[in-house]
Design an enzyme around this catalytic site. Structure first.
Site, mmCIF file in Angstrom:
data_model
loop_
_atom_site.group_PDB
_atom_site.id
_atom_site.type_symbol
_atom_site.label_atom_id
_atom_site.label_comp_id
_atom_site.label_asym_id
_atom_site.label_seq_id
_atom_site.Cartn_x
_atom_site.Cartn_y
_atom_site.Cartn_z
ATOM 1 N N ASP A 35 -4.876 2.264 8.130
ATOM 2 C CA ASP A 35 -5.935 3.240 7.886
ATOM 3 C C ASP A 35 -7.325 2.629 7.992
ATOM 4 O O ASP A 35 -8.292 3.363 8.210
ATOM 5 C CB ASP A 35 -5.732 3.920 6.531
ATOM 6 C CG ASP A 35 -4.521 4.863 6.558
ATOM 7 O OD1 ASP A 35 -3.957 5.076 7.643
ATOM 8 O OD2 ASP A 35 -4.133 5.379 5.506
ATOM 9 N N TYR B 85 -3.213 12.116 4.536
ATOM 10 C CA TYR B 85 -3.343 11.444 3.242
ATOM 11 C C TYR B 85 -4.786 11.308 2.791
ATOM 12 O O TYR B 85 -5.694 11.174 3.602
ATOM 13 C CB TYR B 85 -2.732 10.043 3.297
ATOM 14 C CG TYR B 85 -1.317 9.988 2.758
ATOM 15 C CD1 TYR B 85 -1.035 10.382 1.458
ATOM 16 C CD2 TYR B 85 -0.276 9.534 3.543
ATOM 17 C CE1 TYR B 85 0.263 10.336 0.961
ATOM 18 C CE2 TYR B 85 1.029 9.484 3.053
ATOM 19 C CZ TYR B 85 1.283 9.894 1.761
ATOM 20 O OH TYR B 85 2.566 9.842 1.275
#
Lengths: 534, 534
Positions: free
Chosen positions: A152, A236
């Site tokens: 990420d 997310y």
């Protein structure tokens, strides 16, 4: 796919409608190469595509719920304002001072929030603190799910994915927002408003003692300063915070929330256990996956010449003179001589510390230090030869320690997206650099193995992880000894018992909820009177 | 001994002046048997008593400090009162309802606060939740320190040692106090006012998602209900809480604070490392010790017929068909067939669950359950034959599971003070009772190995430990999905940036601390206006 019965709802949760196809696109030409069909059974076999079988939606937006009506407002009110100050020290940096702490805050495309030059009471502690990398490998070994492993930070960018935080939604109280400026892929500036919020919070009791001889109690509450940033990386969310307190502790907190990355399942398998995930909705699988965070700690505990070691508690052997009753134990110190990867060991209470061997505590001459309190983590389950493991070059050990080298900032290497391994912290550690007298960098890995629950859908309650940096023989006594005691005259709490004096017996007079508290003012001190109507 | 230079100060910290003598008294006749002289060096040798060598005091009371002046007030204001209700259901019991939770609260001499009959949304979860025992064995093997091992429940009583909690000191916000009645050693009633405080708190973000296609964010905050009790057992304080949230989680939290049980040290050894403790003040040693807590969970997950099992995440072997890339893993379930002691295993992510095998989740047909999230613990270091180990019959394993038997409430047995072992949970587990179809009781042990820091003196910042009980496939979706989103109109936060609109760029206008926020009202909604002066 969104809910076909409700086509106008743009915020319909499409994770409840995963389709069994995966387009493969050339990222340079944006050309469609092919469309993979996903396995939707219990094994690797792929079935021919068939008409979609209708299932209901599973929405998280509030207008799709019957909302609770019994959660009454809770306000954090700071009548004299916040206790911190924010100053500019450069065009994009902020200098924050709060309760003897001072540090600088930066914000960049890849790491998001970064702290520099952290001091307590003018004593140097940390040169740089940053989230260095993340990796989220999935358990499903079947094509094309075997590729699911997001970085990420390196792939997406914790800065460029940061939320624009909203007053009164993402934190409570008196809040200062820090904005950033990044650049887009053409080099043009991109304004990033309100990417970090700064506020104080109460965190319960920090210390208390009642002298049972005199019956006098002294209570000090734990006030914290929070710097929070929130990322959205597709499905997310990560709520990432540095938290300081009045006792010299620094906590890095990660809350994982948002929505599971779901995959389609044959509808008739909804009630069958699945080897690679949990069924969270009819025909919807939430795959097992691991989350790994890597926190980079570049210390300067009383200066840059630091040593990393671990302490362990070791039982003493029985001895007729020294340990005749078999109860003795002592603490063994193991300094790390070379760069490398290290593990926790709860069985020995192994505790990693960063010390300055040349600066000694005036009270007992121990070297001054900070210890690291790290949650246990299951290392990456993908095998050593797999690309998941080779690319996530930090997900196997709780601790890596390297000797400082310019440019070594990202645990997974600079280019995680194209990485085949060999460019991150595992490789740097393998240099076996001598650490003695050097400038170490400590990489702390923590994470969870996320075995989804039905309760994690359609949006998951946060999973919270915390790493704490805590002084050990750094100060001459409890650094929070000078925090004023907790007093009703300052805290202005409200007693719900009986007439609200809160001092006698509870009155057992039945329900107290919904008590009108307007009668309380008489009891409130002048400091509390300004919101006596509350 | 208190500070001889300040004889009128009754709250002088006598732990800074430990004397090298230990009187031995017959507890029945109160006759002095002898006076032991303590070893004050590095080994077991005892020196003849000598005149006291003067050292300075180390006081924790606020009037002995130069207190900070820059910590501004922080109030928790609940303008509509609290969200919970308290009803009587018997002469001494209270029924509390809050956010779909209901449970009964009791208070007794030994365990202090006990919860009964815990439900969420009318579904049964826990029959009884209680702290069952504590043991604090010390590391020093020398006579007479080898005897130091306190059982704060069985020896002292968590109820009878409970603090009289003070409004605005021990918690913030709108607080209801529960009082108790115990009996003294002659059977006379003893009033115990304000031994449990009940209040709500905000705990940051519970869930958030931003739809990156529409840029719409939904944020729900985590509201918690806290039931807190605080014990003073001579030197130490324990802040013990049950914490409920809106997502079906229950947390048991223990904060250890108070003052180290110190022992004297030869003044000339102040700057020498000691094998059994840390020097925290000239001539004062804080001995190494372990804290063990035993939480007793008597479950009724959807009824009393529960099973305990653990899940583990297991990598799959490479397989050309099913796992060709080496990334696959799955979850293995291991039901506990017999009573016994069990350990955590972070390397396999071993997670203990309590399930009801005959009640299935409507979404995926998994048995409904709750999992236990337990911090890792170093087991007791005193050897198996030692009295510390034999008496602390729970301090060796993270989990014990027994089959329910009337009267088996205390992990260390009924009479810890006279115990020589063999009367507690270790022995009950060794019956190897069959658990299938039975009514299990789960005993969760957690603790710390306390290696004192100079920072832990003269009073220690709390060490916090948390055990969480979290639903797993118990509900049909996120149980907090119906919590109203976080909105500024309800939360009434205050933006510190520039003109306080909090919505634009941060203004970089220099210091914000001490801002007068009176100009904020214009922006506040009607709901916030009642404390707009804040």
């Amino acid at each position: 796919m969104r809910d076909p019965q409700n086509p106008s709802e743009a915020d319909s949760c499409h994770y409840a409608f995963p389709l069994p196809i995966s387009p493969v696109v050339d990222p340079n030409t944006l050309e469609l190469i092919r469309i993979d069909i996903l396995p939707t059974g219990l094994d690797e076999k792929v079935k021919p595509l068939a008409p979609w079988q209708a299932v209901g939606p599973n929405e998280y937006i509030p207008e799709a719920q019957v909302l609770r009506t019994d959660l009454k407002p809770l306000h954090v009110v700071q009548p004299q304002g916040a206790s911190f100050t924010v100053e500019n020290f450069s065009e994009l940096g902020r200098l924050i001072r709060w309760q003897k702490w001072d540090f600088k805050v930066g914000f960049n495309q890849r790491e998001g929030m970064v702290l520099y030059d952290v001091h307590y009471d003018n004593q140097p502690l940390f040169y740089r603190l940053s989230l260095s990398d993340m990796s989220i490998p999935y358990a499903d070994p079947r094509h094309p799910f075997h590729r699911k492993a997001a970085f990420d930070l390196g792939d997406a960018g914790a800065g460029i994915m940061a939320n624009n935080l909203q007053l009164g939604c993402d934190c409570l109280g008196s809040i200062y927002y820090i904005s950033g400026v990044l650049s887009d892929s053409n080099g043009n500036p991109v304004s990033m408003p309100n990417v970090i919020c700064v506020h104080e919070q109460d965190a319960g009791i920090l210390w208390k003692h009642t002298n049972y001889r005199t019956n006098r109690a002294v209570v000090v509450r734990n006030r914290e300063l929070v710097l929070q940033t929130i990322l959205t990386v597709s499905n997310y969310e990560y709520v990432l915070s540095f938290i300081f307190n009045t006792a010299g502790d620094v906590v890095y907190e990660a809350r994982a929330t948002g929505i599971l990355s779901t995959q389609p399942l044959d509808l008739e398998l909804t009630h069958t256990p699945h080897p690679f995930g949990t069924v969270v909705h009819p025909g919807v699988l939430g795959g097992f996956h691991q989350h790994f965070f890597s926190l980079r700690i570049d210390p300067m505990i009383a200066g840059h010449s630091n040593t990393v070691l671990y302490d362990e508690a070791i039982p003493l052997p029985r001895d007729p003179v020294l340990n005749p009753h078999g109860v003795g134990y002592t603490i063994r110190h193991t300094p790390l001589t070379h760069s490398g990867g290290y593990d926790l060991n709860p069985a020995t209470n192994r505790t990693f510390k960063i010390i300055n061997p040349s600066v000694h505590n005036p009270v007992n001459s121990s070297p001054v230090g900070y210890k690291l309190l790290i949650p246990p983590m299951q290392g990456i389950l993908a095998d050593k030869e797999s690309f998941h493991n080779r690319r996530a070059e930090f997900a196997d050990r709780s601790i890596y320690v390297t000797r400082y080298v310019d440019g070594e900032l990202y645990a997974g290497g600079v280019y995680t997206n194209q990485s085949r391994g060999g460019q991150g912290v595992r490789g740097w550690a393998e240099r076996r650099d001598i650490l003695a007298g050097g400038d170490p960098v400590v990489w702390v890995q923590f994470g969870i193995n996320h075995v989804p629950r039905v309760e994690d859908f359609p949006v998951m309650p946060a999973e919270t992880l915390r790493v704490m940096m805590r002084p050990v023989n750094f100060f001459e006594r409890n650094p929070a000894i000078d925090v004023p005691p907790s007093r009703q005259e300052v805290n202005c709490s409200v007693g719900l018992n009986g007439k609200g004096n809160g001092k006698g017996e509870d009155d057992m007079a039945g329900r107290v909820g919904g008590l009108v508290l307007g009668g309380e003012e008489g009891r409130l001190s002048a400091a509390c009177a300004s919101h006596g109507g509350a």
